[in-house]
Design an enzyme around this catalytic site. Structure first.
Site, short mmCIF file in Angstrom:
data_model
loop_
_atom_site.label_atom_id
_atom_site.label_comp_id
_atom_site.label_asym_id
_atom_site.label_seq_id
_atom_site.Cartn_x
_atom_site.Cartn_y
_atom_site.Cartn_z
N GLU A 59 0.85 -1.18 0.00
CA GLU A 59 0.00 0.00 0.00
C GLU A 59 0.89 1.24 0.00
O GLU A 59 1.89 1.29 0.72
CB GLU A 59 -0.86 -0.03 1.27
CG GLU A 59 -1.85 1.10 1.36
CD GLU A 59 -2.58 1.14 2.70
OE1 GLU A 59 -3.72 1.58 2.72
OE2 GLU A 59 -2.00 0.74 3.72
N LYS A 83 -10.66 -0.04 -0.74
CA LYS A 83 -10.47 -0.19 0.71
C LYS A 83 -11.70 0.31 1.49
O LYS A 83 -12.22 1.39 1.22
CB LYS A 83 -9.22 0.58 1.14
CG LYS A 83 -8.82 0.37 2.60
CD LYS A 83 -7.52 1.13 2.90
CE LYS A 83 -7.05 0.95 4.31
NZ LYS A 83 -5.82 1.76 4.58
N CYS A 88 -4.33 -3.21 4.41
CA CYS A 88 -3.88 -2.61 5.67
C CYS A 88 -4.85 -2.75 6.84
O CYS A 88 -5.05 -3.84 7.36
CB CYS A 88 -3.49 -1.15 5.44
SG CYS A 88 -2.46 -0.49 6.77
#
Ligand code: NAG
Ligand code: NAG
Ligand code: NAG
Ligand code: NAG
Ligand code: NAG
Ligand code: NAG
Ligand code: NAG
Length: 461
Positions: free
Chosen positions: A63, A167, A200
């Protein structure tokens, strides 16, 4: 002749059971203009070339590997965002490499060509832009009329865009919008493995990561820019997630320094390969490992080494997402050589944490102080968490239990950590040692009580 045939048969069976994966602990270039993207993309290409030569079939980049820039906001990030089509709703294969329609979408075009030229599946994180308007049914369009998404993309060996994931659980990324709905994104490769994808901070949440587990996805690609905190180190968090869900996880992190690094390849909690940068200097590393398509079976016993070395020294900066003074810390010097179980309690808001242990022995001159930590409340970013942890303290002062200190010399035959957690919480059991344990201890987690039990041999710290 017979032997030759047999050999070929065996090698065919083996190669069908495994695939080879590469992940990069990547130290990005801070870019100041779109033209500098080519520096990063060239490096990506070099990694793919080497990985492919070493037999890797899939490679993961972290990321913010491409979008590494200081002071990003919704407007100045625009030159780096590209309109990413949805491969699931396209009737034609989308191959940006050599495609005139993508001539000014440099990142997608280049990643596609890199995948094709190096004959490898490429997974990378970039930014998607979607113009939007409010309608009678939705009013979630941001006031500037565009969605901006932190997006994981996958390209096949033919350069085809095969998956896109927006995300959902952002962490202080005000220049991006969370996906308005949870996206369940998967792709199946030519080597017949189906991968789920998430990014993440998503690893801490039920949606979408755990939804994918419930759908029986057994292999995951994961890009992250993970800031290590003293109870949430990147490698250990990744290992824990893989073990807890009995899946394979290919995790690529930014490899900036001791503060932001830690990548690995895991199978059901076992570390097949991992790396961590324990310095303050930038460095990039590539990990390559064979991965069993079906995750490994859980090991029933673990042996922890007596000599857990302290790689991390006093120079480590403690970083915590929780204000240290909001944590309840109960310090205690463990009672040695007791057959009976001894309980320590700590309360914070409405959370009660209990640590029970028996059979503690000390291998150092001084018996160290341990701390039972309890925290229930809001952390940075407005998320509610409940934390029960046991850590090694430097001395009897409470704050010294939040330092990076390892190697206690304490051995404990059996222990459990329990918390009066709220029902239906997403639990993340983690063991932080330095270096990380190759295999995770066996967990028993009947929600809402979580405990680690029956460790034959274990060390704290
Ligand atoms: C890319 O090209 C399209 C037309 O082909 C144009 O509308 C768009 O503004 C261009 N975008 C950039 C960032 O140059
Ligand atoms: C859409 O509606 C929301 C909520 O009313 C508002 O905040 C936002 O500015 C609107 N977006 C646009 C593009 O008008
Ligand atoms: C692909 O894998 C699935 C199991 O995940 C299996 O059922 C199927 O037969 C495999 N297909 C090929 C072509 O090997
Ligand atoms: C980090 O970089 C500095 C300056 O380049 C160098 O002096 C030092 O030895 C490096 N430290 C490590 C651990 O590599
Ligand atoms: C631990 O305490 C000693 C003094 O008791 C101190 O010298 C040392 O710096 C401390 N370690 C850490 C990690 O703060
Ligand atoms: C603790 O629980 C009680 C009763 O359920 C509730 O009224 C109170 O608000 C809770 N306190 C905190 C800090 O969550
Ligand atoms: C205890 O440890 C802390 C840091 O871990 C250190 O700053 C402090 O000086 C130590 N106190 C004593 C009395 O050694």
């Amino acid at each position: 002749m017979f032997f030759l045939v047999l050999f070929l048969l065996i090698s065919t069976v083996c190669s069908q059971d495994y695939y080879t994966a590469a992940v990069i602990d990547y130290s990005p270039h801070l870019i100041s203009s779109p033209s500098e993207l080519s520096i990063t993309l060239n490096e990506f290409n070099n990694f793919c070339k080497i990985a492919s030569q070493k037999g890797a079939q899939i490679i993961i980049f972290p990321e913010y590997g491409l979008l590494s820039q200081r002071g990003l906001n919704r407007d100045n990030i625009l030159p780096y965002l590209e309109y990413i089509p949805d491969p699931k709703s396209s009737t034609q294969p989308i191959i940006p490499c050599g495609n005139i329609e993508f001539k000014n979408r440099t990142i997608m075009k280049t990643l596609s060509c890199i995948a094709k030229q190096n004959n490898i599946v490429v997974v990378a994180d970039m930014g998607d832009i979607k113009p939007c308007t409010n309608s009678s049914s939705t009013n979630d369009c941001p006031s500037d009329g565009r969605f901006q998404f932190n997006t994981l993309v996958a390209f096949s060996e033919t350069g085809e865009l095969i998956a896109r994931y927006h995300k959902y659980n952002l962490y202080n990324e005000h220049f991006f919008d969370p996906s308005p709905s949870v996206e369940i994104s998967t792709f199946t490769t030519s080597f017949n493995v189906t991968f789920g994808m998430f990014i993440c901070f998503d690893i801490m949440f039920e949606h979408p990561a755990y939804d994918l587990v419930l759908q029986k996805v057994q292999n995951f690609v994961y890009s992250t820019k993970w800031v290590n905190s003293n109870y949430l180190l990147a490698v250990q968090a990744q290992q824990s997630w893989s073990g807890q869900n009995k899946v394979n996880l290919l995790a690529s992190n930014i490899g900036l320094s001791i503060k932001t690094s830690g990548s690995g390849i895991y199978s059901n909690g076992e570390i097949l390969a991992s790396t961590f940068n324990p310095t303050f200097n930038k460095s990039s590393r590539m990990l390559i490992s064979q991965v069993p398509k079906i995750p490994k079976q859980q090991m029933t016993t673990i042996e922890m080494s007596l000599n857990i070395r302290a790689v991390v020294k006093e120079s480590m900066i403690p970083i915590s997402a929780i204000p240290p003074h909001d944590i309840t810390i109960v310090t205690f010097v463990p009672e040695l050589n007791q057959k009976k179980s001894i309980q320590i309690l700590a309360n914070n808001n409405n959370l009660t944490c209990e640590f029970s242990y028996s059979g503690a022995r000390n291998h150092h001159f001084h018996t160290p102080t341990l701390g039972l930590l309890a925290f229930a409340g809001e952390i940075e970013g407005g998320h509610q968490v409940e934390l029960c942890a046991v850590s090694l303290c430097n001395n009897s002062t409470k704050d010294s239990c939040l330092e990076y200190i390892f190697n206690s010399g304490i051995q404990i035959d059996s222990f459990s950590i329990k918390g009066s957690y709220k029902k239906d919480q997403h639990m993340i059991p983690i063991v932080n040692t330095s270096p990380p344990l190759k295999q995770l201890p066996k967990y028993e987690s009947p929600s809402p009580i979580y405990s680690i039990k029956n460790l034959k041999k274990s060390f704290i710290g």
